[in-house]
Write a protein that holds these residues in place. Structure first.
Motif, PDB file in Angstrom:
ATOM      1  N   GLN A 280      47.472  43.955  28.914  1.00  0.00           N
ATOM      2  CA  GLN A 280      47.268  42.541  29.230  1.00  0.00           C
ATOM      3  C   GLN A 280      48.375  42.017  30.136  1.00  0.00           C
ATOM      4  N   GLN A 281      49.626  42.332  29.818  1.00  0.00           N
ATOM      5  CA  GLN A 281      50.743  41.811  30.597  1.00  0.00           C
ATOM      6  C   GLN A 281      50.904  42.525  31.936  1.00  0.00           C
ATOM      7  N   PHE A 282      50.506  43.796  32.011  1.00  0.00           N
ATOM      8  CA  PHE A 282      50.614  44.544  33.265  1.00  0.00           C
ATOM      9  C   PHE A 282      49.349  44.451  34.117  1.00  0.00           C
ATOM     10  N   SER A 283      48.458  43.547  33.750  1.00  0.00           N
ATOM     11  CA  SER A 283      47.233  43.371  34.533  1.00  0.00           C
ATOM     12  C   SER A 283      47.487  42.655  35.849  1.00  0.00           C
ATOM     13  N   GLY A 284      48.575  41.882  35.912  1.00  0.00           N
ATOM     14  CA  GLY A 284      48.882  41.123  37.117  1.00  0.00           C
ATOM     15  C   GLY A 284      48.654  39.636  36.969  1.00  0.00           C
ATOM     16  N   ILE A 285      48.324  39.154  35.764  1.00  0.00           N
ATOM     17  CA  ILE A 285      48.026  37.738  35.568  1.00  0.00           C
ATOM     18  C   ILE A 285      49.214  36.856  35.915  1.00  0.00           C
ATOM     19  N   ASN A 286      50.415  37.263  35.538  1.00  0.00           N
ATOM     20  CA  ASN A 286      51.590  36.448  35.849  1.00  0.00           C
ATOM     21  C   ASN A 286      51.843  36.396  37.354  1.00  0.00           C
ATOM     22  N   ALA A 287      51.570  37.501  38.035  1.00  0.00           N
ATOM     23  CA  ALA A 287      51.749  37.526  39.489  1.00  0.00           C
ATOM     24  C   ALA A 287      50.770  36.578  40.167  1.00  0.00           C
ATOM     25  N   MET A 342      39.309  42.780  37.607  1.00  0.00           N
ATOM     26  CA  MET A 342      40.738  42.632  37.903  1.00  0.00           C
ATOM     27  C   MET A 342      41.229  43.732  38.828  1.00  0.00           C
ATOM     28  N   ALA A 343      40.744  44.964  38.634  1.00  0.00           N
ATOM     29  CA  ALA A 343      41.162  46.076  39.499  1.00  0.00           C
ATOM     30  C   ALA A 343      40.749  45.825  40.945  1.00  0.00           C
ATOM     31  N   VAL A 344      39.512  45.378  41.138  1.00  0.00           N
ATOM     32  CA  VAL A 344      39.031  45.087  42.486  1.00  0.00           C
ATOM     33  C   VAL A 344      39.811  43.923  43.094  1.00  0.00           C
ATOM     34  N   SER A 345      40.069  42.892  42.293  1.00  0.00           N
ATOM     35  CA  SER A 345      40.782  41.713  42.797  1.00  0.00           C
ATOM     36  C   SER A 345      42.192  42.056  43.226  1.00  0.00           C
ATOM     37  N   CYS A 346      42.906  42.829  42.404  1.00  0.00           N
ATOM     38  CA  CYS A 346      44.268  43.222  42.760  1.00  0.00           C
ATOM     39  C   CYS A 346      44.276  44.101  44.010  1.00  0.00           C
ATOM     40  N   MET A 347      43.279  44.956  44.139  1.00  0.00           N
ATOM     41  CA  MET A 347      43.179  45.781  45.340  1.00  0.00           C
ATOM     42  C   MET A 347      42.978  44.907  46.582  1.00  0.00           C
ATOM     43  N   GLY A 350      46.159  43.155  47.430  1.00  0.00           N
ATOM     44  CA  GLY A 350      47.056  44.075  48.112  1.00  0.00           C
ATOM     45  C   GLY A 350      46.691  44.234  49.575  1.00  0.00           C
ATOM     46  N   ILE A 351      45.394  44.302  49.880  1.00  0.00           N
ATOM     47  CA  ILE A 351      44.942  44.394  51.269  1.00  0.00           C
ATOM     48  C   ILE A 351      45.367  43.148  52.045  1.00  0.00           C
ATOM     49  N   TYR A 352      45.241  41.994  51.408  1.00  0.00           N
ATOM     50  CA  TYR A 352      45.662  40.737  52.041  1.00  0.00           C
ATOM     51  C   TYR A 352      47.136  40.799  52.418  1.00  0.00           C
ATOM     52  N   THR A 453      53.037  46.243  45.049  1.00  0.00           N
ATOM     53  CA  THR A 453      53.080  45.657  43.703  1.00  0.00           C
ATOM     54  C   THR A 453      51.678  45.375  43.182  1.00  0.00           C
ATOM     55  N   PHE A 454      50.843  44.777  44.006  1.00  0.00           N
ATOM     56  CA  PHE A 454      49.496  44.441  43.541  1.00  0.00           C
ATOM     57  C   PHE A 454      48.614  45.677  43.429  1.00  0.00           C
ATOM     58  N   TRP A 455      48.852  46.682  44.233  1.00  0.00           N
ATOM     59  CA  TRP A 455      48.125  47.937  44.039  1.00  0.00           C
ATOM     60  C   TRP A 455      48.564  48.633  42.747  1.00  0.00           C
ATOM     61  N   LEU A 456      49.824  48.451  42.372  1.00  0.00           N
ATOM     62  CA  LEU A 456      50.282  48.970  41.081  1.00  0.00           C
ATOM     63  C   LEU A 456      49.549  48.260  39.942  1.00  0.00           C
ATOM     64  N   PHE A 457      49.408  46.936  40.048  1.00  0.00           N
ATOM     65  CA  PHE A 457      48.654  46.192  39.040  1.00  0.00           C
ATOM     66  C   PHE A 457      47.204  46.680  38.987  1.00  0.00           C
ATOM     67  N   SER A 458      46.639  46.975  40.143  1.00  0.00           N
ATOM     68  CA  SER A 458      45.273  47.483  40.190  1.00  0.00           C
ATOM     69  C   SER A 458      45.174  48.822  39.454  1.00  0.00           C
ATOM     70  N   ALA A 459      46.190  49.669  39.616  1.00  0.00           N
ATOM     71  CA  ALA A 459      46.202  50.959  38.916  1.00  0.00           C
ATOM     72  C   ALA A 459      46.250  50.757  37.402  1.00  0.00           C
ATOM     73  N   PHE A 460      47.047  49.774  36.953  1.00  0.00           N
ATOM     74  CA  PHE A 460      47.100  49.484  35.516  1.00  0.00           C
ATOM     75  C   PHE A 460      45.751  48.985  35.009  1.00  0.00           C
ATOM     76  N   CYS A 461      45.050  48.215  35.832  1.00  0.00           N
ATOM     77  CA  CYS A 461      43.721  47.746  35.440  1.00  0.00           C
ATOM     78  C   CYS A 461      42.750  48.913  35.286  1.00  0.00           C
ATOM     79  N   VAL A 462      42.860  49.896  36.175  1.00  0.00           N
ATOM     80  CA  VAL A 462      42.024  51.097  36.063  1.00  0.00           C
ATOM     81  C   VAL A 462      42.353  51.852  34.783  1.00  0.00           C
ATOM     82  N   LEU A 463      43.651  51.975  34.480  1.00  0.00           N
ATOM     83  CA  LEU A 463      44.058  52.632  33.235  1.00  0.00           C
ATOM     84  C   LEU A 463      43.533  51.873  32.016  1.00  0.00           C
TER      85      LEU A 463
END
Length: 490
Positions: A280-287, A342-347, A350-352, A453-463
């Protein structure tokens, strides 16, 4: 096993058998909904604490230089020190909930809530502000733990997902309330307003019962029967043979000891609960929340406060939708859907950043978005809207699953005899990680670059998706006893 003591009065079924449907009088009883509402005033207060810093920091800074003026470092601590208090609240709450009970612990939360807001209202220096934030953080940690446990233990399986999700719903309503109130109130009057929800929680909880499971665990049978009549109506089966009850209750009173960690019904849900909080915390919500105002401003939303309100409305609406479908769709499906979104959004985010990023500077203002390349944005007017869409899509996904479900599942999967301790460990983990992510996010951006950083969050969402598929049990429609039996392998 001590949970078996609740079997006669709680209409328990044996492992592998089908749970009986609650009687019509149970479904018509408003006592259950009143008790759930009263308990969620604690999470509402916690949400107000979380949202308070967003309007309060600009309000404090507008006053100009003085003893209460916050520089960047002090503002960072003002926003994040509540996480330290909430982590302590997980420890204190985990102990209190088993010793004092669920109801009394919720009522005791009023003291640090009101005390903290009062301290901030009369603050004469920064230390009083930080002390108030620490106290309200302590109360937030306790209330978020106890309300989830209380609701799980008073609810029957058919609506436990709905009522349990209301913990997160009330948190985001509290956050939105702080944002909206901050549009018209300064930081002192905002702190005064924060005293009202915990006061009403104290008032209403005076008339609510303790949970029947806790009362039976303490062998207070008559009080448990009265609690069930209030919560579920008179149709629930209460008259069981006394000798059977006494035999079941003889297993009660077993406290926590290290040997119990070898029990799969304890260590398996504990690991799942902790990992739910980690993901939950490594999903990227705080970012996402960290960048919300700046992203909206880049898309020509010049009022940053209004941007916060828009984010709050999204959270409330989609958390409410999740609550309504929780007992039909199930926990796992919503977690999977949430993780994918969330994984798609963080990806996309990251592209942005990959498109708009420039070499990061050494600005002393880490709270500003110093990575955006204005020239890139100027030549591609649609890019800011890509960021707005990605952020909105992410918040919708988070609100549908990984926002409300971790605390809901945590309240369902632990056996009664270790529920306080295990829930405390999960809450402690959650708030410590929230503190670390909040404090170290700027450093992470410098090391990995924004898009990394946001691609890392995307990886955590995949996990988190993989974790949900293979390890998270479906608790929809099951009694708490059936869930424990699942971990026992029965």
């Amino acid at each position: 096993m001590e949970d078996e003591a609740t079997q006669p009065l709680l209409n328990k079924v044996g492992p592998g058998s089908r749970a009986e449907e609650p009687s019509r009088s149970v479904r018509r009883s408003w006592g259950l909904f009143l008790a759930a509402f009263a308990s969620t005033l604690g999470p509402l207060s916690a949400g107000f604490v979380l949202g308070y810093s967003s309007p309060a920091i600009p309000s404090l800074r507008r006053a100009g230089p003085g003893p209460l003026y916050l520089n960047d470092d002090e503002a960072s601590w003002f926003g994040s020190i509540l996480n330290v208090g909430a982590a302590l609240g997980g420890v204190v709450g985990g102990w209190l909930v088993d010793q004092a009970g669920r109801k009394l612990t919720l009522m005791l939360c009023t003291v640090p809530f009101v005390g903290g807001f009062t301290l901030m209202t009369g603050a004469q220096n920064i230390w009083m502000l930080l002390g108030g934030r620490l106290l309200t953080g302590l109360a937030s940690g306790i209330s978020s733990l106890v309300a989830a446990v209380y609701i799980a233990e008073i609810s029957y399986p058919e609506i436990r997902g709905l009522l349990g999700s209301c913990v997160q719903l009330m948190i985001v309503i509290g956050i939105l309330g702080a944002y909206v109130a901050g549009l018209g109130l300064d930081w002192r009057w905002l702190a005064v307003l924060g005293c009202f929800p915990p006061f009403f929680m104290l008032l209403f909880m005076c008339f609510m019962p303790e949970t029947p499971r806790f009362l039976l665990n303490k062998q207070r049978k008559q009080e448990a029967e009265a609690a069930m009549r209030f919560l579920w109506g008179k149709g629930q089966e209460e008259e069981e043979e006394e000798e059977e009850e006494q035999k079941e209750c003889s297993h009660e009173g077993q406290g926590f000891y290290l040997e119990i960690l070898k029990n799969p019904a304890v260590y398996k849900p504990l690991l799942i609960g902790v990992l739910l909080m980690v993901f939950q915390q490594f999903s990227g919500i705080n970012a996402m929340l960290f960048y919300a105002e700046t992203i909206f401003e880049e898309a020509n939303f010049k009022n940053g406060s209004l941007a916060s309100v828009i984010v709050g409305v999204l959270q409330v609406v989609f958390t409410a939708i999740a609550a309504l479908v929780m007992d039909r769709a199930g926990r796992k499906l919503l977690l999977l859907l949430s993780g994918v979104i969330m994984a798609v959004s963080c990806m996309m985010f990251g592209i942005y950043f990959k498109i708009t990023v420039q070499i990061p500077n050494n600005s002393s203002h880490p709270n500003l978005l110093t990575y955006l390349n204005p020239e890139s944005i100027g030549t591609s007017p649609g890019l800011p809207w890509l960021a707005v869409f990605s952020m909105g899509f992410f918040i919708i996904g988070f609100s549908l699953g990984w926002g409300p479900i971790p605390s809901l599942v945590m309240s369902e999967i632990f056996p009664l005899r270790v529920k306080g301790l295990a829930s405390g460990v999960c809450i402690l983990t959650n708030w410590i990680l929230a503190f670390l992510v909040t404090k170290e996010f700027s450093s992470l951006m410098n090391v990995l670059t924004p898009y990394g950083t946001f691609w890392l969050f995307s990886a955590f969402c995949v996990l988190s998706i993989i974790f949900t598929i293979f390890f998270v049990p479906e608790t929809k429609g099951k009694t708490l006893e059936q869930i424990e039996a699942h971990f026992q392998g029965r």
